[in-house]
Motif scaffolding. Structure first.
Motif, short mmCIF file in Angstrom:
data_model
loop_
_atom_site.label_atom_id
_atom_site.label_comp_id
_atom_site.label_asym_id
_atom_site.label_seq_id
_atom_site.Cartn_x
_atom_site.Cartn_y
_atom_site.Cartn_z
N VAL A 1 10.37 -5.68 1.40
CA VAL A 1 10.36 -7.05 0.40
C VAL A 1 9.76 -6.66 -0.92
O VAL A 1 10.30 -7.20 -1.83
CB VAL A 1 9.46 -7.93 1.29
N ALA A 2 8.95 -5.64 -1.06
CA ALA A 2 8.27 -5.45 -2.43
C ALA A 2 9.51 -4.92 -3.29
O ALA A 2 9.59 -4.96 -4.54
CB ALA A 2 7.36 -4.59 -2.32
N ARG A 3 10.27 -3.90 -2.53
CA ARG A 3 11.43 -3.39 -3.42
C ARG A 3 12.54 -4.32 -3.70
O ARG A 3 12.92 -4.22 -5.05
CB ARG A 3 12.18 -2.13 -2.54
N ARG A 4 12.67 -5.19 -3.05
CA ARG A 4 13.60 -6.56 -3.35
C ARG A 4 13.17 -7.43 -4.56
O ARG A 4 14.00 -7.85 -5.46
CB ARG A 4 14.16 -7.30 -2.21
N THR A 5 11.90 -7.58 -4.25
CA THR A 5 11.15 -8.79 -5.19
C THR A 5 10.96 -8.22 -6.48
O THR A 5 10.80 -9.07 -7.74
CB THR A 5 10.34 -9.45 -4.33
N ASP A 6 10.30 -7.12 -6.64
CA ASP A 6 9.71 -6.63 -7.67
C ASP A 6 9.65 -5.03 -7.87
O ASP A 6 8.91 -4.24 -7.87
CB ASP A 6 8.32 -6.97 -8.11
N GLY A 7 10.93 -4.54 -8.36
CA GLY A 7 11.18 -3.16 -8.19
C GLY A 7 10.38 -2.43 -9.35
O GLY A 7 10.12 -1.16 -9.36
N PRO B 1 -2.92 6.18 4.05
CA PRO B 1 -2.02 5.37 4.07
C PRO B 1 -2.02 4.36 2.69
O PRO B 1 -3.18 3.84 2.66
CB PRO B 1 -1.62 4.75 5.45
N VAL B 2 -1.07 4.24 2.02
CA VAL B 2 -1.14 3.31 0.85
C VAL B 2 -0.15 2.44 0.86
O VAL B 2 1.22 2.76 0.80
CB VAL B 2 -1.06 4.04 -0.58
N LEU B 3 -0.52 1.17 1.28
CA LEU B 3 0.80 0.11 1.34
C LEU B 3 1.14 -0.64 0.10
O LEU B 3 0.18 -1.02 -0.74
CB LEU B 3 0.08 -0.96 2.38
N VAL B 4 2.49 -0.45 -0.30
CA VAL B 4 2.93 -1.12 -1.40
C VAL B 4 3.70 -2.39 -0.87
O VAL B 4 4.77 -2.39 -0.43
CB VAL B 4 3.57 -0.27 -2.19
N GLY B 5 3.23 -3.71 -0.91
CA GLY B 5 3.71 -4.82 -0.36
C GLY B 5 2.80 -5.91 -0.55
O GLY B 5 1.88 -6.10 -1.25
N ASP B 6 3.32 -6.99 0.17
CA ASP B 6 2.66 -8.46 -0.14
C ASP B 6 1.63 -8.54 1.15
O ASP B 6 1.30 -7.88 2.11
CB ASP B 6 3.44 -9.42 -0.04
N ASP B 7 1.01 -9.92 1.21
CA ASP B 7 0.18 -10.39 2.32
C ASP B 7 0.74 -9.96 3.59
O ASP B 7 0.01 -9.41 4.36
CB ASP B 7 -0.26 -11.63 2.20
N ARG B 8 2.02 -10.23 3.99
CA ARG B 8 2.59 -10.16 5.29
C ARG B 8 2.77 -8.44 5.69
O ARG B 8 2.51 -8.35 6.91
CB ARG B 8 3.96 -10.69 5.43
N GLY C 1 4.89 -8.58 -4.66
CA GLY C 1 5.35 -9.50 -3.90
C GLY C 1 5.20 -10.98 -4.26
O GLY C 1 4.58 -10.99 -5.26
N GLY C 2 5.59 -11.83 -3.60
CA GLY C 2 5.48 -13.13 -3.71
C GLY C 2 4.11 -13.98 -3.12
O GLY C 2 3.46 -14.33 -3.95
N ALA C 3 3.59 -13.58 -1.97
CA ALA C 3 2.44 -13.91 -1.51
C ALA C 3 1.32 -12.91 -1.59
O ALA C 3 1.37 -11.94 -0.76
CB ALA C 3 2.80 -14.03 0.16
N LEU C 4 0.40 -12.97 -2.41
CA LEU C 4 -0.66 -12.11 -2.73
C LEU C 4 -2.02 -12.76 -2.67
O LEU C 4 -2.93 -12.15 -2.93
CB LEU C 4 -0.51 -11.36 -3.91
N SER C 5 -2.18 -14.01 -2.16
CA SER C 5 -3.19 -14.65 -2.03
C SER C 5 -4.39 -14.11 -1.09
O SER C 5 -5.73 -13.91 -1.54
CB SER C 5 -3.19 -16.15 -1.73
N LEU C 6 -3.99 -13.40 0.10
CA LEU C 6 -5.04 -12.72 0.89
C LEU C 6 -5.27 -11.57 0.40
O LEU C 6 -6.59 -11.13 0.09
CB LEU C 6 -4.26 -12.35 2.36
N ALA C 7 -4.55 -10.76 -0.31
CA ALA C 7 -5.05 -9.60 -0.86
C ALA C 7 -5.96 -9.77 -1.96
O ALA C 7 -7.00 -9.07 -2.27
CB ALA C 7 -3.84 -8.78 -1.53
N GLY C 8 -5.55 -10.81 -2.88
CA GLY C 8 -6.71 -11.15 -4.03
C GLY C 8 -8.10 -11.76 -3.20
O GLY C 8 -8.95 -11.34 -4.01
#
Length: 285
Positions: free
Chosen positions: A20-26, A65-72, A98-105
């Motif tokens: 999802v990260a690759r598709r939304t914000d390469g 491990p380093v995750l590049v992605g959103d909350d989900r 990605g689009g949903a980043l409120s949890l990470a923040g």
């Protein structure tokens, strides 16, 4: 939260890029890869689906491990590691994309690609509490039980148009077979109170005779959960009931609940228990 360790730039990183990260914000993905590769030895993996995602994590070896992605993606990663009983010994790092980043923040992860990647390289691991339910589900940030949907409000009667409309609706019902009631969609309006029993550490906070608007639970500190129940108000707004405890059981009529960003249920009863310091997340020092 407690600091555990800092990292040396010589650490090997397993950079897992969520599709999802690759598709939304390469562009942000590219920036994160460049910053991480400049500061540490990296192996980049781009799994295409959940099964491949799980295999990549299982074969990480000694790499961090380093995750590049959103909350989900973060929730999926924590859940996988918990169910594999490897969460306690694995410090996670994250670059939110990605689009949903409120949890990470809310957890303290910088939401900019450059700042987050630098925190991966130079940050510290902080141990965090986790809510775990009796079906092995996990909650990182917040659990919320919304009210039950109420029946649709009828249209006012008294006009010729309304009578004509009811006549047409009656005719349609005689011609079209009845269908089962549709399950309400998430976010639909017109919600009414629910009747639930909420127990905290075995003590009843609210019982079935008291309708409630919402129940929210979140990890607080020192292995405790913060519980808030908002009773249904009649006239003046009712004050919320608040307490803390290590275990929370909710039971009653079928209810759905939102665990972070995922809606689950319906269930008749569910128990959540706080696991103190159950997982580690790399944050700025």
């Amino acid at each position: 939260m407690a600091e555990v360790a800092t990292f040396a730039t010589s650490d090997q990183l397993l950079v897992v890029i969520d599709p999802v990260a690759r598709r939304t914000d390469g562009e942000s993905v590219r920036i994160a890869k460049d910053v991480l590769s400049a500061g540490a030895a990296t192996k980049v993996c781009m799994p295409e689906g959940p099964e491949e995602f799980a295999r990549v994590l299982a074969r990480r070896g000694s790499r961090r491990p380093v995750l590049v992605g959103d909350d989900r993606a973060l929730m999926r990663t924590v859940s996988l590691l918990y169910r594999q009983r490897e969460l306690a010994g694995c410090a996670l790092s994250m670059v939110p994309v990605g689009g949903a980043l409120s949890l990470a923040g809310a957890l303290g992860v910088p939401t900019g690609a450059v700042a987050a990647a630098r925190a991966v390289l130079d940050g510290v691991v902080r141990r965090m509490d986790l809510l775990v339910d009796d079906s092995d589900g996990v909650v990182l940030g917040a659990l919320r039980i919304p009210s039950l949907p109420s029946p649709a409000v009828p249209s006012p009667a008294g006009s010729g148009h309304a009578s004509w409309l009811r006549t047409c609706q009656s005719l349609v019902r005689t011609l079209v077979p009845a269908r089962p009631a549709r399950e309400p969609l998430v976010g639909e309006p017109r919600f009414g109170p629910a009747r639930l029993r909420v127990e905290v550490d075995g003590v009843t906070l609210v019982d079935l005779d008291q309708p409630v608007e919402t129940v929210s639970v979140r990890p607080a500190a020192s292995g405790l959960a913060e519980v808030e129940v908002r009773p249904a108000s009649v006239g003046a707004e009712a004050s919320p009931l608040c307490t803390r405890g290590r275990s929370v059981t909710v039971s009653g009529a079928d209810f759905r609940y939102r665990a972070d960003a995922v809606v689950a249920g319906p269930v008749r009863t569910r128990t959540w228990v706080v696991r103190e310091g159950a997982w580690g997340l790399t944050l700025p020092g």
